[in-house]
Enzyme design. Structure first.
Site, PDB file in Angstrom:
ATOM      1  N   TYR A 142      -2.918   0.978   2.066  1.00  0.00           N
ATOM      2  CA  TYR A 142      -1.794   0.398   1.328  1.00  0.00           C
ATOM      3  C   TYR A 142      -1.648   1.137   0.005  1.00  0.00           C
ATOM      4  CZ  TYR A 142       1.239  -2.915  -1.068  1.00  0.00           C
ATOM      5  OH  TYR A 142       2.283  -3.488  -1.758  1.00  0.00           O
ATOM      6  N   ASP A 152      -5.770   7.134  -4.112  1.00  0.00           N
ATOM      7  CA  ASP A 152      -5.147   5.932  -4.644  1.00  0.00           C
ATOM      8  C   ASP A 152      -6.280   5.053  -5.173  1.00  0.00           C
ATOM      9  OD1 ASP A 152      -4.089   3.461  -5.117  1.00  0.00           O
ATOM     10  OD2 ASP A 152      -2.891   3.374  -3.285  1.00  0.00           O
ATOM     11  N   LYS A 161      -3.832  -1.744 -11.882  1.00  0.00           N
ATOM     12  CA  LYS A 161      -4.588  -3.007 -11.967  1.00  0.00           C
ATOM     13  C   LYS A 161      -5.448  -3.083 -13.237  1.00  0.00           C
ATOM     14  CE  LYS A 161      -4.382  -3.883  -6.974  1.00  0.00           C
ATOM     15  NZ  LYS A 161      -3.472  -4.957  -6.691  1.00  0.00           N
TER      16      LYS A 161
HETATM   17  C1  LIG Z   1      -4.571   0.518  -3.189  1.00  0.00           C
HETATM   18  C2  LIG Z   1      -3.280   0.057  -3.791  1.00  0.00           C
HETATM   19  N1  LIG Z   1      -2.365   0.958  -4.131  1.00  0.00           N
HETATM   20  C3  LIG Z   1      -1.192   0.608  -4.698  1.00  0.00           C
HETATM   21  C4  LIG Z   1      -0.891  -0.706  -4.918  1.00  0.00           C
HETATM   22  C5  LIG Z   1       0.434  -1.086  -5.518  1.00  0.00           C
HETATM   23  O1  LIG Z   1       0.273  -1.537  -6.825  1.00  0.00           O
HETATM   24  P1  LIG Z   1       1.377  -2.521  -7.458  1.00  0.00           P
HETATM   25  O2  LIG Z   1       1.256  -3.813  -6.752  1.00  0.00           O
HETATM   26  O3  LIG Z   1       0.992  -2.570  -8.917  1.00  0.00           O
HETATM   27  O4  LIG Z   1       2.701  -1.848  -7.251  1.00  0.00           O
HETATM   28  C6  LIG Z   1      -1.815  -1.699  -4.586  1.00  0.00           C
HETATM   29  C7  LIG Z   1      -1.520  -3.128  -4.825  1.00  0.00           C
HETATM   30  O5  LIG Z   1      -2.218  -4.013  -4.409  1.00  0.00           O
HETATM   31  C8  LIG Z   1      -3.031  -1.308  -3.987  1.00  0.00           C
HETATM   32  O6  LIG Z   1      -3.946  -2.219  -3.600  1.00  0.00           O
END
Ligand SMILES: Cc1ncc(COP(=O)(O)O)c(C=O)c1O
Length: 439
Positions: free
Chosen positions: A147, A242, A270
């Site tokens: 994700y 990521d 985060k």
């Molecule tokens: C691994 C990862 N990448 C990207 C995101 C996206 O971040 P945001 O919710 O701040 O757009 C998340 C959100 O949970 C995530 O867990």
């Protein structure tokens, strides 16, 4: 701990009804608890939140991960209070955001420069734009089940109902142009052989491989991230980590430090925003140069802007959070709490005679109802989802709240929270309906 006896108050019932009327599904995104478990948050302090009916919950959602210090940490509150008095946002360079950029570069092995965004989704989106600019290729390879946020390139095979043969992508959302499907190749996590084959066949079209180094709940098998590094380097393709979840969580230097593999580009989010909307793309000066507006019309120029980029409130909240995490022993404490919970929950599941296992790292994990080894999305999917949902609902009734498939641990979780949590697990596990998950 017995089921929380107190009834939902009239005020909370009314708020839930109003939420249902004005918010699709009564919620804010894809996460939604069972109707009987729904509640409205009133406040949070440390590791606990309270709802509008006065019920308390040990919180493992932690705002989907940013609150590694717990709710309303005094250092974060003080920093934010002071900054608010001096203005809430400028759309201009300010001291806290420069300090935060410096701190990210000190922490993250791959980082020499930083471009701030408001969300993790934007950070991964622009990380891919950086890779395409550098490589002059369009396609990206991602992993099934990974994700990376809600943008069109990320919403491919992150939770496919009917997965296709690799490397075909399955869109996770309607409304995504079909043309994007062809720009995203998908591989199974922890399967270097398949990655190698796909990359070899498409090397001339690929800009980047993007991966959650710790994918949702699944740790990388020994050698997997090293293998990705080697394959991408050999083909001149950029490796994007990521680190929105893992950054400053697995270790101060994120997964790069924890697993010892340095990517070309990282997206962080985060924790780094201390509970405020802030995320970032970071990489070497060479890769980041196209963001420089002086490149406009001269060379490759990446156009990227955001009204809240470099927001000073998020910056001071992030800096205060990172300062706490730099205190000696912080990560030992965090991992220690997580290990106690993981071991305790696993023992309770075994005692209850359930085919279940605790999967993850001590800072993010969950109990899954399967005894098959979990190595990728498809093995994760074989866990009994109905039992997982019943667990989440049962825990809420007993004063413990977690995401559908994730528990985040904070430094605010102490002995009392661990004890309350294990009691709630013990009581809930006993009540779970019989299913194929039962031995
Ligand atoms: C691994 C990862 N990448 C990207 C995101 C996206 O971040 P945001 O919710 O701040 O757009 C998340 C959100 O949970 C995530 O867990």
């Amino acid at each position: 701990m017995t089921e929380q006896q107190r009834e939902r108050s009239a005020v909370e019932a009314d708020l839930l009804e109003r939420a249902r009327r004005r918010l699709p599904g009564g919620v804010l995104g894809t996460a939604r608890y069972a109707d009987e478990a729904a509640f409205v948050v009133k406040s949070g302090k440390g590791a606990r939140i309270h709802d509008m009916s006065g019920r308390a919950y040990v919180d493992y959602v932690l705002a989907s991960g940013p609150l590694i210090l717990g709710h309303a940490h005094p250092a974060v509150v003080a920093a934010v209070r002071e900054q608010v008095e001096g203005g809430t946002t400028y759309f201009m360079v300010n001291e806290p955001i420069i300090q935060l950029a410096e701190e990210i570069c000190r922490a993250m092995p791959c980082a020499e420069q930083v471009r701030f965004t408001s969300t993790g989704s934007e950070a991964t989106f622009f990380a891919l734009r950086v890779a395409r600019t550098y490589r002059k290729r369009d396609k990206v390879l991602k992993f099934e089940g990974g994700y990376h946020g809600a943008h069109d390139y990320a919403m491919m095979s992150s939770s496919p109902r009917s997965p296709k043969a690799f490397p075909a992508a399955v869109p996770d959302s309607s409304g995504i142009p079909h043309a994007i499907e062809a720009e995203v190749l998908v591989a199974p996590y922890n399967d270097l052989g398949t990655v190698e084959g796909i990359v070899a066949a498409h090397a001339d079209e690929l800009a980047a491989v993007i991966v959650e180094p710790f994918q949702r709940l699944v740790p990388p098998q020994p050698g997997f991230l090293q293998g990705l590094r080697e394959i991408t380097r050999r083909h001149g393709i950029l490796l994007v980590f990521d680190e929105v979840v893992t950054g400053f969580r697995l270790a101060y230097g994120g997964a790069q430090q924890y697993y010892g593999v340095v990517p070309d580009i990282a997206a962080v989010g985060k924790i780094v925003g201390g509970g405020f909307p802030l995320a970032a793309v970071c990489a070497s000066e060479e890769l980041m140069r196209p963001f420089d507006p002086r490149q406009d019309g001269v060379a490759d120029f990446i156009s990227q802007s955001g009204t809240l980029n470099g927001n000073p409130i998020a910056a001071v909240a992030g800096l205060a959070t990172l300062a706490e995490l730099r205190r000696p022993g912080a990560y030992e404490t965090l991992h220690g709490t997580g290990r106690r919970l993981m071991a305790g929950i696993a023992e309770l599941a075994a005692k209850a005679g359930l085919a279940a296992q605790v999967v993850g790292e001590p800072v993010v994990f969950d109990l899954l109802f399967t005894d098959e080894p979990i190595v990728d999305y498809r093995s994760l999917q074989r866990a009994d989802g109905a039992l997982g949902r019943a667990l989440t609902t049962g825990l809420i009734a007993r004063g413990v709240v977690k995401n559908g498939q994730k528990m985040y641990v904070s430094l605010a979780h102490g002995e009392a929270e661990v004890a309350d949590t294990l009691q709630a697990f013990e009581d809930t596990l006993k009540t779970l309906p019989k299913s194929k998950g039962r031995r």
